[in-house]
Design a protein around this motif. Structure first.
Motif, PDB file in Angstrom:
ATOM      1  N   GLU A 214      31.888  54.076  -4.640  1.00 10.65           N
ATOM      2  CA  GLU A 214      30.490  53.815  -4.287  1.00 10.65           C
ATOM      3  C   GLU A 214      29.760  52.929  -5.291  1.00 10.65           C
ATOM      4  N   TRP A 215      30.424  52.500  -6.343  1.00  7.43           N
ATOM      5  CA  TRP A 215      29.765  51.704  -7.378  1.00  7.43           C
ATOM      6  C   TRP A 215      29.108  50.460  -6.778  1.00  7.43           C
ATOM      7  N   GLU A 216      27.889  50.200  -7.184  1.00 11.73           N
ATOM      8  CA  GLU A 216      27.170  49.020  -6.710  1.00 11.73           C
ATOM      9  C   GLU A 216      26.949  48.012  -7.832  1.00 11.73           C
ATOM     10  N   HIS A 217      26.368  48.458  -8.934  1.00 15.50           N
ATOM     11  CA  HIS A 217      26.129  47.572 -10.062  1.00 15.50           C
ATOM     12  C   HIS A 217      25.749  48.403 -11.273  1.00 15.50           C
ATOM     13  N   ALA A 218      25.777  47.766 -12.435  1.00 17.45           N
ATOM     14  CA  ALA A 218      25.393  48.465 -13.656  1.00 17.45           C
ATOM     15  C   ALA A 218      23.903  48.779 -13.626  1.00 17.45           C
ATOM     16  N   PRO A 219      23.499  49.874 -14.237  1.00 16.33           N
ATOM     17  CA  PRO A 219      22.070  50.204 -14.280  1.00 16.33           C
ATOM     18  C   PRO A 219      21.256  49.087 -14.927  1.00 16.33           C
ATOM     19  N   GLU A 220      19.991  49.033 -14.599  1.00 13.37           N
ATOM     20  CA  GLU A 220      19.106  47.992 -15.124  1.00 13.37           C
ATOM     21  C   GLU A 220      19.147  47.968 -16.650  1.00 13.37           C
ATOM     22  N   GLY A 221      19.312  46.752 -17.177  1.00 14.41           N
ATOM     23  CA  GLY A 221      19.348  46.575 -18.620  1.00 14.41           C
ATOM     24  C   GLY A 221      20.727  46.695 -19.230  1.00 14.41           C
ATOM     25  N   LEU A 222      21.728  47.095 -18.428  1.00 12.72           N
ATOM     26  CA  LEU A 222      23.098  47.223 -18.909  1.00 12.72           C
ATOM     27  C   LEU A 222      23.999  46.242 -18.159  1.00 12.72           C
ATOM     28  N   SER A 223      25.090  45.858 -18.797  1.00 15.47           N
ATOM     29  CA  SER A 223      26.054  44.951 -18.170  1.00 15.47           C
ATOM     30  C   SER A 223      27.414  45.634 -18.089  1.00 15.47           C
ATOM     31  N   PHE A 224      28.243  45.127 -17.191  1.00 12.36           N
ATOM     32  CA  PHE A 224      29.611  45.609 -17.061  1.00 12.36           C
ATOM     33  C   PHE A 224      30.513  44.426 -16.757  1.00 12.36           C
ATOM     34  N   TYR A 225      31.538  44.217 -17.584  1.00 13.04           N
ATOM     35  CA  TYR A 225      32.470  43.103 -17.414  1.00 13.04           C
ATOM     36  C   TYR A 225      33.851  43.664 -17.091  1.00 13.04           C
ATOM     37  N   THR A 226      34.374  43.297 -15.930  1.00 14.13           N
ATOM     38  CA  THR A 226      35.700  43.765 -15.557  1.00 14.13           C
ATOM     39  C   THR A 226      36.740  43.149 -16.474  1.00 14.13           C
ATOM     40  N   SER A 227      37.863  43.827 -16.636  1.00 15.91           N
ATOM     41  CA  SER A 227      38.929  43.296 -17.484  1.00 15.91           C
ATOM     42  C   SER A 227      39.530  42.030 -16.899  1.00 15.91           C
ATOM     43  N   THR A 228      39.552  41.946 -15.561  1.00 14.21           N
ATOM     44  CA  THR A 228      40.114  40.744 -14.948  1.00 14.21           C
ATOM     45  C   THR A 228      39.208  39.534 -15.155  1.00 14.21           C
ATOM     46  N   SER A 229      37.915  39.758 -15.359  1.00 10.10           N
ATOM     47  CA  SER A 229      37.016  38.638 -15.650  1.00 10.10           C
ATOM     48  C   SER A 229      37.076  38.229 -17.108  1.00 10.10           C
ATOM     49  N   LYS A 230      37.709  39.069 -17.930  1.00 10.04           N
ATOM     50  CA  LYS A 230      37.804  38.812 -19.368  1.00 10.04           C
ATOM     51  C   LYS A 230      39.203  38.393 -19.807  1.00 10.04           C
ATOM     52  N   GLY A 231      40.080  38.104 -18.854  1.00 12.16           N
ATOM     53  CA  GLY A 231      41.368  37.537 -19.238  1.00 12.16           C
ATOM     54  C   GLY A 231      42.598  38.319 -18.851  1.00 12.16           C
ATOM     55  N   LEU A 232      42.458  39.581 -18.394  1.00 12.37           N
ATOM     56  CA  LEU A 232      43.628  40.311 -17.933  1.00 12.37           C
ATOM     57  C   LEU A 232      43.992  39.830 -16.533  1.00 12.37           C
ATOM     58  N   THR A 233      45.254  39.508 -16.331  1.00  7.16           N
ATOM     59  CA  THR A 233      45.723  39.043 -15.026  1.00  7.16           C
ATOM     60  C   THR A 233      46.774  40.005 -14.487  1.00  7.16           C
ATOM     61  N   TYR A 234      46.832  40.087 -13.177  1.00  9.71           N
ATOM     62  CA  TYR A 234      47.772  41.017 -12.550  1.00  9.71           C
ATOM     63  C   TYR A 234      49.162  40.410 -12.501  1.00  9.71           C
ATOM     64  N   GLN A 235      50.122  41.135 -13.062  1.00  8.28           N
ATOM     65  CA  GLN A 235      51.525  40.749 -12.998  1.00  8.28           C
ATOM     66  C   GLN A 235      52.164  41.622 -11.911  1.00  8.28           C
ATOM     67  N   THR A 236      53.425  41.912 -12.014  1.00  8.03           N
ATOM     68  CA  THR A 236      54.068  42.792 -11.043  1.00  8.03           C
ATOM     69  C   THR A 236      53.911  44.233 -11.499  1.00  8.03           C
ATOM     70  N   GLY A 237      52.843  44.876 -11.036  1.00  5.15           N
ATOM     71  CA  GLY A 237      52.632  46.281 -11.335  1.00  5.15           C
ATOM     72  C   GLY A 237      51.771  46.587 -12.539  1.00  5.15           C
ATOM     73  N   TYR A 238      51.262  45.560 -13.229  1.00  4.55           N
ATOM     74  CA  TYR A 238      50.431  45.827 -14.398  1.00  4.55           C
ATOM     75  C   TYR A 238      49.491  44.656 -14.662  1.00  4.55           C
ATOM     76  N   TYR A 239      48.490  44.910 -15.487  1.00  2.00           N
ATOM     77  CA  TYR A 239      47.543  43.875 -15.917  1.00  2.00           C
ATOM     78  C   TYR A 239      47.764  43.600 -17.398  1.00  2.00           C
ATOM     79  N   GLU A 240      47.719  42.311 -17.761  1.00  6.67           N
ATOM     80  CA  GLU A 240      47.925  41.988 -19.166  1.00  6.67           C
ATOM     81  C   GLU A 240      47.255  40.672 -19.517  1.00  6.67           C
ATOM     82  N   ASP A 241      46.736  40.618 -20.729  1.00 13.45           N
ATOM     83  CA  ASP A 241      46.234  39.373 -21.292  1.00 13.45           C
ATOM     84  C   ASP A 241      47.404  38.719 -22.005  1.00 13.45           C
ATOM     85  N   GLU A 242      47.833  37.592 -21.520  1.00 21.05           N
ATOM     86  CA  GLU A 242      49.040  36.977 -22.058  1.00 21.05           C
ATOM     87  C   GLU A 242      48.879  36.517 -23.497  1.00 21.05           C
TER      88      GLU A 242
END
Length: 338
Positions: A214-242
């Motif tokens: 049900e998540w919609e967005h971070a509360p007012e005044g707070l931020s949230f950055y997904t790991s995939t937006s920060k450099g982790l990419t999906y490989q076969t079965g896992y996420y990793e920053d190369e």
């Protein structure tokens, strides 16, 4: 192996006294009397610290769960189970005191160490000591077979199914541990899965945030950055920053007060509590910090008794990581939603 049977129900009234002039009297999961620095007070919890608010997490097609408020903890003095009061709470280095003479709490468990005894076909009992420290994987086999998981006919080997009635702040509802396929679905297959998790630091504790359906967005005044937006990419079965060198635990940082608002908006936090081998706690602090959360599922071949776990570190997240069952790892229970 220690063959002591752990299903002993003691009185629900007990007193805890700390070195900082604090005394707590507990009854049925509530603090009914407290003395802090010589000042007496009478308090109760607003509600049991069981499930996390109202939010749901999809772990399969048509399967949704709610997570427990904190990691599972155990104290041998009272044969007592509880959930950590806060999502970011861990026992930490004190897990190295594990043993029958230790009267404190632990939260890093060998696989299947649920405190239950099975009666085998030969009439002998197989008991799984919660305080097991053996480094021989054969001491962690369910009914003597590495292929047996903690589900189905062996479901009493699950930390939650065997113990939910004994979790003092568990809301008196049934709890269980996720399977490996459910961890994988949660982090890679549910709707928008790649944008619903992130490595983070909460109240000074490193760990992994997973967002509710049900998540919609971070509360007012707070931020949230997904790991995939920060450099982790999906490989076969896992996420990793190369690059392997970026500490993604710093991608999101929240104070205790800020996290209370994130939690209320539908954010789950799994603290990186390290891992234990025997009586040695490893990877608890620094760049090599690890989070390990057991599933109920063994791997497809024996290989030192490996099982699947969710694992994460500063530059990667693996929902189904192979891991020897001898290690002490974290356990986070869930409650099925009908």
């Amino acid at each position: 192996m220690n063959h002591r049977h752990y299903f002993v129900l003691l009185t629900t009234l007990f007193i805890c006294i700390s070195s900082s002039a604090q005394m707590y009297v507990w009854k049925n999961g509530e603090i009914i009397f407290r003395i802090d620095n010589d000042t007496a007070d009478s308090i109760t919890f607003e509600k049991p610290y069981g499930t996390l608010e109202k939010y749901c997490f999809s772990v399969g097609d048509g399967k949704r769960v709610r997570f427990s408020r904190g990691n599972l903890q155990y104290c041998d003095m009272y044969y007592e189970w509880r959930f950590a009061e806060n999502q970011y709470d861990i026992i930490g280095a004190s897990n190295s005191n594990i043993g029958e003479m230790y009267d404190g709490w632990i939260d890093l468990f060998g696989w299947g160490t649920f405190g239950y005894c099975f009666t085998l076909s030969n009439g002998k009992e197989e008991c799984h000591n919660v305080y097991e420290t053996s480094t021989d994987y054969r001491d962690y086999l369910i009914k003597g077979d590495w292929r047996n998981g903690l589900a189905g006919e062996n479901e009493l080997a699950d930390w939650g199914i065997a113990n939910w009635k004994y979790i003092i702040n568990g809301d008196d509802i049934e709890w269980r541990t996720l399977t490996s396929s459910e961890w994988r679905y949660l982090l890679t297959e549910r709707a928008d899965a790649t944008h619903k998790f992130a490595l983070a630091t909460v109240n000074g504790q490193k760990g992994l945030i997973i967002l509710a359906d049900e998540w919609e967005h971070a509360p007012e005044g707070l931020s949230f950055y997904t790991s995939t937006s920060k450099g982790l990419t999906y490989q076969t079965g896992y996420y990793e920053d190369e690059g392997y060198i970026i500490d993604h635990f710093t991608d999101n940082t929240y104070t205790k007060e800020e996290w209370a608002r994130m939690e209320k908006a539908g954010a789950l936090f799994l603290p990186a509590a390290g891992q234990r081998r025997g009586t040695t706690v490893q990877n608890l602090n620094g760049s090599q910090t690890f989070g390990r959360y057991y599933s109920t599922t063994p791997t497809s071949d024996e290989r030192e008794g490996n099982v699947y776990s969710l694992s994460f570190y500063m530059s990667g997240v693996t929902p189904t990581s192979e891991f020897s069952r001898i290690w002490g790892a974290s356990v986070r229970l869930v409650h099925d939603i009908e």
